[in-house]
Design a protein around this motif. Structure first.
Motif, mmCIF file in Angstrom:
data_model
loop_
_atom_site.group_PDB
_atom_site.id
_atom_site.type_symbol
_atom_site.label_atom_id
_atom_site.label_comp_id
_atom_site.label_asym_id
_atom_site.label_seq_id
_atom_site.Cartn_x
_atom_site.Cartn_y
_atom_site.Cartn_z
ATOM 1 N N LYS A 1 46.347 43.600 46.763
ATOM 2 C CA LYS A 1 47.128 44.034 45.605
ATOM 3 C C LYS A 1 46.973 43.010 44.493
ATOM 4 C CE LYS A 1 50.434 46.359 48.526
ATOM 5 N NZ LYS A 1 51.748 46.330 49.121
ATOM 6 N N LYS A 2 46.801 43.521 43.262
ATOM 7 C CA LYS A 2 46.644 42.640 42.098
ATOM 8 C C LYS A 2 47.979 42.000 41.737
ATOM 9 C CE LYS A 2 42.871 44.993 39.752
ATOM 10 N NZ LYS A 2 42.456 45.670 38.526
ATOM 11 N N CYS A 3 47.891 40.845 41.101
ATOM 12 C CA CYS A 3 49.079 40.192 40.552
ATOM 13 C C CYS A 3 49.650 41.119 39.485
ATOM 14 C CB CYS A 3 48.694 38.848 39.949
ATOM 15 S SG CYS A 3 50.033 38.020 39.077
ATOM 16 N N ASN A 4 50.925 41.428 39.563
ATOM 17 C CA ASN A 4 51.547 42.375 38.636
ATOM 18 C C ASN A 4 51.537 41.887 37.196
ATOM 19 O OD1 ASN A 4 52.131 44.301 40.551
ATOM 20 N ND2 ASN A 4 54.144 43.434 41.006
ATOM 21 N N ALA A 5 51.642 40.584 36.999
ATOM 22 C CA ALA A 5 51.745 40.049 35.640
ATOM 23 C C ALA A 5 50.397 39.972 34.942
ATOM 24 C CB ALA A 5 52.400 38.668 35.675
ATOM 25 N N CYS A 6 49.389 39.396 35.584
ATOM 26 C CA CYS A 6 48.125 39.133 34.887
ATOM 27 C C CYS A 6 46.995 40.079 35.274
ATOM 28 C CB CYS A 6 47.678 37.700 35.123
ATOM 29 S SG CYS A 6 47.149 37.361 36.816
ATOM 30 N N GLN A 7 47.116 40.764 36.382
ATOM 31 C CA GLN A 7 46.077 41.690 36.865
ATOM 32 C C GLN A 7 44.749 40.973 37.089
ATOM 33 O OE1 GLN A 7 46.903 45.103 37.323
ATOM 34 N NE2 GLN A 7 48.947 44.358 36.844
ATOM 35 N N LEU A 8 44.793 39.679 37.337
ATOM 36 C CA LEU A 8 43.577 38.878 37.404
ATOM 37 C C LEU A 8 43.162 38.544 38.828
ATOM 38 C CD1 LEU A 8 41.641 37.630 35.363
ATOM 39 C CD2 LEU A 8 42.996 35.559 35.432
ATOM 40 N N VAL A 9 44.116 38.248 39.680
ATOM 41 C CA VAL A 9 43.808 37.871 41.063
ATOM 42 C C VAL A 9 44.436 38.879 42.015
ATOM 43 C CG1 VAL A 9 43.577 35.415 40.574
ATOM 44 C CG2 VAL A 9 45.794 36.324 41.163
ATOM 45 N N LYS A 10 43.939 38.845 43.268
ATOM 46 C CA LYS A 10 44.431 39.776 44.289
ATOM 47 C C LYS A 10 44.978 38.991 45.468
ATOM 48 C CE LYS A 10 41.093 43.312 43.041
ATOM 49 N NZ LYS A 10 39.971 44.139 43.503
ATOM 50 N N TYR A 11 45.951 39.596 46.142
ATOM 51 C CA TYR A 11 46.572 38.974 47.310
ATOM 52 C C TYR A 11 46.644 39.980 48.443
ATOM 53 C CZ TYR A 11 48.062 35.461 43.942
ATOM 54 O OH TYR A 11 48.087 34.507 42.967
ATOM 55 N N CYS A 12 46.571 39.460 49.680
ATOM 56 C CA CYS A 12 46.652 40.340 50.845
ATOM 57 C C CYS A 12 48.089 40.566 51.271
ATOM 58 C CB CYS A 12 45.836 39.770 52.009
ATOM 59 S SG CYS A 12 46.402 38.153 52.587
ATOM 60 N N SER A 13 49.000 39.660 50.888
ATOM 61 C CA SER A 13 50.404 39.807 51.290
ATOM 62 C C SER A 13 51.311 39.088 50.296
ATOM 63 C CB SER A 13 50.626 39.222 52.688
ATOM 64 O OG SER A 13 50.419 37.819 52.658
ATOM 65 N N VAL A 14 52.589 39.360 50.419
ATOM 66 C CA VAL A 14 53.588 38.702 49.568
ATOM 67 C C VAL A 14 53.641 37.214 49.887
ATOM 68 C CG1 VAL A 14 56.037 38.632 48.985
ATOM 69 C CG2 VAL A 14 54.920 40.824 49.354
ATOM 70 N N GLU A 15 53.448 36.870 51.163
ATOM 71 C CA GLU A 15 53.465 35.468 51.566
ATOM 72 C C GLU A 15 52.339 34.688 50.893
ATOM 73 O OE1 GLU A 15 53.537 38.010 53.908
ATOM 74 O OE2 GLU A 15 55.701 37.906 54.202
ATOM 75 N N CYS A 16 51.145 35.279 50.840
ATOM 76 C CA CYS A 16 50.019 34.616 50.163
ATOM 77 C C CYS A 16 50.288 34.487 48.669
ATOM 78 C CB CYS A 16 48.728 35.389 50.401
ATOM 79 S SG CYS A 16 47.923 35.001 51.974
ATOM 80 N N GLN A 17 50.912 35.501 48.086
ATOM 81 C CA GLN A 17 51.228 35.452 46.657
ATOM 82 C C GLN A 17 52.219 34.327 46.377
ATOM 83 O OE1 GLN A 17 52.739 39.113 45.044
ATOM 84 N NE2 GLN A 17 52.483 38.424 42.935
ATOM 85 N N LYS A 18 53.243 34.190 47.223
ATOM 86 C CA LYS A 18 54.238 33.126 47.042
ATOM 87 C C LYS A 18 53.615 31.754 47.272
ATOM 88 C CE LYS A 18 58.340 35.814 48.170
ATOM 89 N NZ LYS A 18 59.439 36.026 49.134
ATOM 90 N N ALA A 19 52.731 31.635 48.247
ATOM 91 C CA ALA A 19 52.106 30.346 48.539
ATOM 92 C C ALA A 19 51.160 29.920 47.409
ATOM 93 C CB ALA A 19 51.334 30.433 49.858
ATOM 94 N N HIS A 20 50.551 30.860 46.752
ATOM 95 C CA HIS A 20 49.576 30.566 45.697
ATOM 96 C C HIS A 20 50.216 30.467 44.317
ATOM 97 C CE1 HIS A 20 45.934 31.514 43.186
ATOM 98 N NE2 HIS A 20 45.475 30.554 43.964
ATOM 99 N N ARG A 21 51.493 30.770 44.216
ATOM 100 C CA ARG A 21 52.169 30.863 42.916
ATOM 101 C C ARG A 21 52.094 29.560 42.109
ATOM 102 N NH1 ARG A 21 53.128 33.705 38.658
ATOM 103 N NH2 ARG A 21 55.024 33.131 37.592
#
Length: 151
Positions: free
Chosen positions: A53-73
């Motif tokens: 799933k793409k980052c909702n704000a920038c549409q630039l990067v993709k994440y496999c899970s919410v946990e990965c998105q939070k860890a990469h924030r």
């Protein structure tokens, strides 16, 4: 991206006046190196079982899970804010409303203020909507007939 406009150059969030060229500099690049079909945090490849799933704000990067998105924030936050501001600016700059041809006075070519019926008159002879300013100017010159077709 280079388009012609009212003479402003936008770099990041700063606007500079330069000639009549509108230059848009896209400064963000993808955070994750490699293919665009992998998670920006863990590098997991997208597949039928793993939906990225793409980052909702920038549409630039993709994440496999919410946990990965939070860890990469923390790493992604600065580029994300910059890119989301650019996307918001593109949306706002792209909302220019086009006026219909009837909204302009055929004599002075200026837009007729809204509500148009309060600031203009339709001539029965030529069916043109003429602004009150052009009608007054024509009357000052001694033309009391139609200011457009002069009949």
């Amino acid at each position: 991206m280079l388009t012609y406009s009212f003479g402003s150059v936008l770099i990041g969030s700063l606007v500079f006046l330069v000639g009549f060229v509108y230059l848009r500099v896209m400064s963000c690049t993808a955070v994750a190196s490699g293919s665009g079909d992998s998670c920006a945090n863990c590098g997991k490849q997208g597949s039928d079982t793993v939906k990225l799933k793409k980052c909702n704000a920038c549409q630039l990067v993709k994440y496999c899970s919410v946990e990965c998105q939070k860890a990469h924030r923390k790493q992604h936050k600065k580029a994300c804010k910059k890119r989301s501001a650019e996307l918001r600016d593109e949306t706002l700059f792209g909302q220019g409303h086009d006026w219909p041809e009837e909204a302009f006075c055929p004599i002075c070519t200026l837009p007729i203020p809204l509500p148009m019926e309060d600031h203009s008159t339709i001539s029965c002879c030529c069916m043109k909507e003429i602004c009150d300013g052009c009608i007054v100017a024509a009357q000052k010159r001694g033309m009391f007939d139609c200011a457009f077709c002069r009949t």
